[in-house]
Motif scaffolding. Structure first.
Motif, PDB file in Angstrom:
ATOM      1  N   ALA A  81      -4.323   1.267   1.975  1.00 49.90           N
ATOM      2  CA  ALA A  81      -4.242   2.626   2.503  1.00 49.90           C
ATOM      3  C   ALA A  81      -3.290   3.444   1.629  1.00 49.90           C
ATOM      4  O   ALA A  81      -2.272   2.932   1.162  1.00 49.90           O
ATOM      5  CB  ALA A  81      -3.753   2.601   3.948  1.00 49.90           C
ATOM      6  N   PRO A  82      -3.609   4.690   1.390  1.00 49.30           N
ATOM      7  CA  PRO A  82      -2.723   5.528   0.582  1.00 49.30           C
ATOM      8  C   PRO A  82      -1.423   5.840   1.335  1.00 49.30           C
ATOM      9  O   PRO A  82      -1.381   5.816   2.557  1.00 49.30           O
ATOM     10  CB  PRO A  82      -3.541   6.797   0.350  1.00 49.30           C
ATOM     11  CG  PRO A  82      -4.500   6.833   1.484  1.00 49.30           C
ATOM     12  CD  PRO A  82      -4.787   5.405   1.847  1.00 49.30           C
ATOM     13  N   GLY A  83      -0.389   6.112   0.599  1.00 52.17           N
ATOM     14  CA  GLY A  83       0.883   6.457   1.218  1.00 52.17           C
ATOM     15  C   GLY A  83       1.997   5.533   0.764  1.00 52.17           C
ATOM     16  O   GLY A  83       1.832   4.703  -0.123  1.00 52.17           O
ATOM     17  N   PHE A  84       3.121   5.700   1.408  1.00 50.47           N
ATOM     18  CA  PHE A  84       4.326   4.942   1.061  1.00 50.47           C
ATOM     19  C   PHE A  84       4.419   3.705   1.932  1.00 50.47           C
ATOM     20  O   PHE A  84       4.380   3.789   3.157  1.00 50.47           O
ATOM     21  CB  PHE A  84       5.551   5.839   1.255  1.00 50.47           C
ATOM     22  CG  PHE A  84       6.851   5.185   0.922  1.00 50.47           C
ATOM     23  CD1 PHE A  84       7.138   4.766  -0.363  1.00 50.47           C
ATOM     24  CD2 PHE A  84       7.800   4.996   1.905  1.00 50.47           C
ATOM     25  CE1 PHE A  84       8.339   4.164  -0.673  1.00 50.47           C
ATOM     26  CE2 PHE A  84       9.007   4.395   1.609  1.00 50.47           C
ATOM     27  CZ  PHE A  84       9.281   3.988   0.313  1.00 50.47           C
ATOM     28  N   HIS A  85       4.550   2.532   1.321  1.00 52.82           N
ATOM     29  CA  HIS A  85       4.634   1.268   2.048  1.00 52.82           C
ATOM     30  C   HIS A  85       5.825   0.459   1.533  1.00 52.82           C
ATOM     31  O   HIS A  85       5.675  -0.390   0.649  1.00 52.82           O
ATOM     32  CB  HIS A  85       3.343   0.462   1.872  1.00 52.82           C
ATOM     33  CG  HIS A  85       2.124   1.188   2.300  1.00 52.82           C
ATOM     34  ND1 HIS A  85       1.818   1.395   3.618  1.00 52.82           N
ATOM     35  CD2 HIS A  85       1.156   1.806   1.585  1.00 52.82           C
ATOM     36  CE1 HIS A  85       0.700   2.081   3.704  1.00 52.82           C
ATOM     37  NE2 HIS A  85       0.272   2.360   2.481  1.00 52.82           N
ATOM     38  N   PRO A  86       7.019   0.728   2.070  1.00 54.28           N
ATOM     39  CA  PRO A  86       8.202   0.008   1.576  1.00 54.28           C
ATOM     40  C   PRO A  86       8.219  -1.444   2.045  1.00 54.28           C
ATOM     41  O   PRO A  86       7.689  -1.775   3.104  1.00 54.28           O
ATOM     42  CB  PRO A  86       9.367   0.781   2.190  1.00 54.28           C
ATOM     43  CG  PRO A  86       8.801   1.355   3.441  1.00 54.28           C
ATOM     44  CD  PRO A  86       7.363   1.674   3.134  1.00 54.28           C
ATOM     45  N   HIS A  87       8.806  -2.310   1.246  1.00 55.76           N
ATOM     46  CA  HIS A  87       8.959  -3.704   1.649  1.00 55.76           C
ATOM     47  C   HIS A  87      10.184  -3.841   2.552  1.00 55.76           C
ATOM     48  O   HIS A  87      11.073  -3.004   2.532  1.00 55.76           O
ATOM     49  CB  HIS A  87       9.078  -4.608   0.425  1.00 55.76           C
ATOM     50  CG  HIS A  87      10.301  -4.358  -0.389  1.00 55.76           C
ATOM     51  ND1 HIS A  87      10.370  -3.365  -1.326  1.00 55.76           N
ATOM     52  CD2 HIS A  87      11.504  -4.966  -0.399  1.00 55.76           C
ATOM     53  CE1 HIS A  87      11.565  -3.362  -1.873  1.00 55.76           C
ATOM     54  NE2 HIS A  87      12.291  -4.325  -1.333  1.00 55.76           N
TER      55      HIS A  87
END
Length: 70
Positions: free
Chosen positions: A6-12
């Motif tokens: 999915a597009p967007g910001f995905h922080p660990h």
């Protein structure tokens, strides 16, 4: 679109070391704030003047520690 792409910001997620360090630094900050508030809180809030309450008696002594004779 959903799922792992999915597009967007995905922080660990942070690791154990980072969580421990953040907790330790945060606790140190709050202990320091409360310590300084205990020492200087009245001065900061305007309840006491910074030059009051030292208990050294500077008004009765000259620069060399000798008492003035009146």
């Amino acid at each position: 679109m959903a799922g792992p792409y999915a597009p967007g910001f995905h922080p660990h997620l942070p690791g154990y070391k980072h969580k421990f360090l953040a907790t330790a630094l945060g606790a140190t900050m709050w202990f320091w704030i409360f310590y300084r508030a205990r020492k200087d809180g009245a001065k900061l809030l305007g309840l006491r003047h910074p030059w009051e309450g030292h208990g050294h008696g500077h008004d009765a002594h000259d620069a060399h520690g000798h008492q003035e004779h009146h």
